[in-house]
Design a protein around this motif. Structure first.
Motif, PDB file in Angstrom:
ATOM      1  N   LEU A 201       0.854  -1.195   0.000  1.00 54.81           N
ATOM      2  CA  LEU A 201       0.000   0.000   0.000  1.00 54.81           C
ATOM      3  C   LEU A 201       0.891   1.247   0.000  1.00 54.81           C
ATOM      4  N   SER A 202       0.643   2.169  -0.914  1.00 60.53           N
ATOM      5  CA  SER A 202       1.439   3.400  -0.947  1.00 60.53           C
ATOM      6  C   SER A 202       1.034   4.290   0.231  1.00 60.53           C
ATOM      7  N   LYS A 203       1.915   5.218   0.575  1.00 59.46           N
ATOM      8  CA  LYS A 203       1.610   6.145   1.682  1.00 59.46           C
ATOM      9  C   LYS A 203       0.378   6.980   1.367  1.00 59.46           C
ATOM     10  N   GLU A 204       0.253   7.349   0.071  1.00 61.59           N
ATOM     11  CA  GLU A 204      -0.889   8.177  -0.349  1.00 61.59           C
ATOM     12  C   GLU A 204      -2.200   7.424  -0.109  1.00 61.59           C
ATOM     13  N   ALA A 205      -2.234   6.150  -0.539  1.00 61.85           N
ATOM     14  CA  ALA A 205      -3.451   5.361  -0.361  1.00 61.85           C
ATOM     15  C   ALA A 205      -3.705   5.085   1.125  1.00 61.85           C
ATOM     16  N   ALA A 206      -2.625   4.850   1.878  1.00 63.44           N
ATOM     17  CA  ALA A 206      -2.782   4.564   3.321  1.00 63.44           C
ATOM     18  C   ALA A 206      -3.426   5.752   4.032  1.00 63.44           C
ATOM     19  N   SER A 207      -3.032   6.972   3.628  1.00 69.87           N
ATOM     20  CA  SER A 207      -3.553   8.159   4.319  1.00 69.87           C
ATOM     21  C   SER A 207      -5.053   8.325   4.084  1.00 69.87           C
ATOM     22  N   LYS A 208      -5.570   7.715   3.018  1.00 73.69           N
ATOM     23  CA  LYS A 208      -7.015   7.808   2.732  1.00 73.69           C
ATOM     24  C   LYS A 208      -7.817   6.749   3.476  1.00 73.69           C
ATOM     25  N   ARG A 209      -7.141   5.831   4.140  1.00 76.06           N
ATOM     26  CA  ARG A 209      -7.860   4.762   4.852  1.00 76.06           C
ATOM     27  C   ARG A 209      -8.023   5.076   6.331  1.00 76.06           C
ATOM     28  N   GLY A 210      -8.171   6.352   6.649  1.00 73.53           N
ATOM     29  CA  GLY A 210      -8.440   6.724   8.032  1.00 73.53           C
ATOM     30  C   GLY A 210      -7.175   6.841   8.854  1.00 73.53           C
TER      31      GLY A 210
END
Ligand code: Z5A
Ligand code: MG
Length: 213
Positions: A138-147
């Protein structure tokens, strides 16, 4: 068993950092494999329901402190305590899907910087080697969108970066696949299902190898 062939089941592991979707994908994968006529079972590590698992749970929720060595050995023991059951299922032709395994054990402990990598691998040497490890990347960008991160001990960005680098260091190309976990649940599931079906079919007549032996 799995019918007339009498082959063993496959050991399939989902690994990855926080929020990568491991638990979600494990559940979907077990359902899909069963639907495809492949008997299978889901286990998650840590298994917080056992006596040892309860201690691990307290440690993760920061209501208990333990030395880095002690908690590392408890995580490993928590795998060894269910291994007779998992081995029996595999030999009986049933596949097993694991939500985290020894790779998490090594990555999280070694990321603390206080423990040597080889020492961390030691207690898990000899566990059944997976037929397939899918590392959900999981990229950091996508992780930040998961709460936001929860309040458990290891849920901090800088620490998760170290964990990821150790995961990538201990990967073994014999069974390791890196999966792009930034995609939709359905897209990730479709790739995991294809890889898993192939693993189930090719593992049938292979011996169960020992991890890091
Ligand atoms: N640990 C250790 O130190 N040593 C060991 O030996 C072991 C573990 C085995 C607890 O583990 C901690 O123990 C962990 C490692 C350490 N510490 N950290 N970090 P755990 O497995 O119990 O942790 P968890 O909190 O249950 O799971 P997780 O890893 O954080 O999340 P996940 O299972 O990968 O993700 P998820 O629950 O499936 O999904 C997270 C959210 O994202 C959820 O709201 C989903 O609906 C959503 N999601 C999932 N997929 C998608 C996609 N594709 N798009 C958008 N949103 C999605
Ligand atoms: Mg999870």
């Amino acid at each position: 068993g799995n019918g007339s062939l009498g082959g063993r089941g496959a050991l399939i592991v989902l690994e990855g950092c926080d929020k990568a979707g491991k638990s979600t994908q494990c559940r979907l994968l077990v359902e899909a494999l069963k639907k495809a006529g492949k008997p299978c079972h889901l286990y998650a590590f840590p298994d917080r329901t056992t006596e040892i698992g309860k201690v691990i749970d307290e440690y993760l929720r920061c209501t208990k402190n333990l030395s880095d060595e002690a908690i590392h050995l408890l995580f490993s023991t928590n795998r060894w305590e269910v291994m007779p059951k998992i081995r029996e299922l595999l030999l009986n032709g049933e596949s097993v899907v694991l939500d985290r395994y020894a790779f998490s054990g090594v990555a999280f402990s070694a990321a603390k910087g206080t423990l040597d990598l080889a020492w961390c691998m030691g207690p898990d040497v000899g566990l059944p080697q997976p037929d397939l490890v899918c590392f959900l990347n999981l990229s950091k960008e996508a992780a930040s969108k998961r709460g936001d991160f929860g309040r458990e001990r290891y849920e901090k960005t800088e620490f998760q970066d170290k964990v990821k680098s150790i995961f990538l260091k201990i990967q073994d190309p014999a069974y390791w696949k890196i999966i792009d976990a930034d995609r939709t649940k359905e897209e990730v599931q479709s790739e995991l299902f294809q890889l898993s079906i192939a693993a189930v079919d090719t593992s049938e007549n292979k011996p169960i190898l020992k991890l890091w032996d």
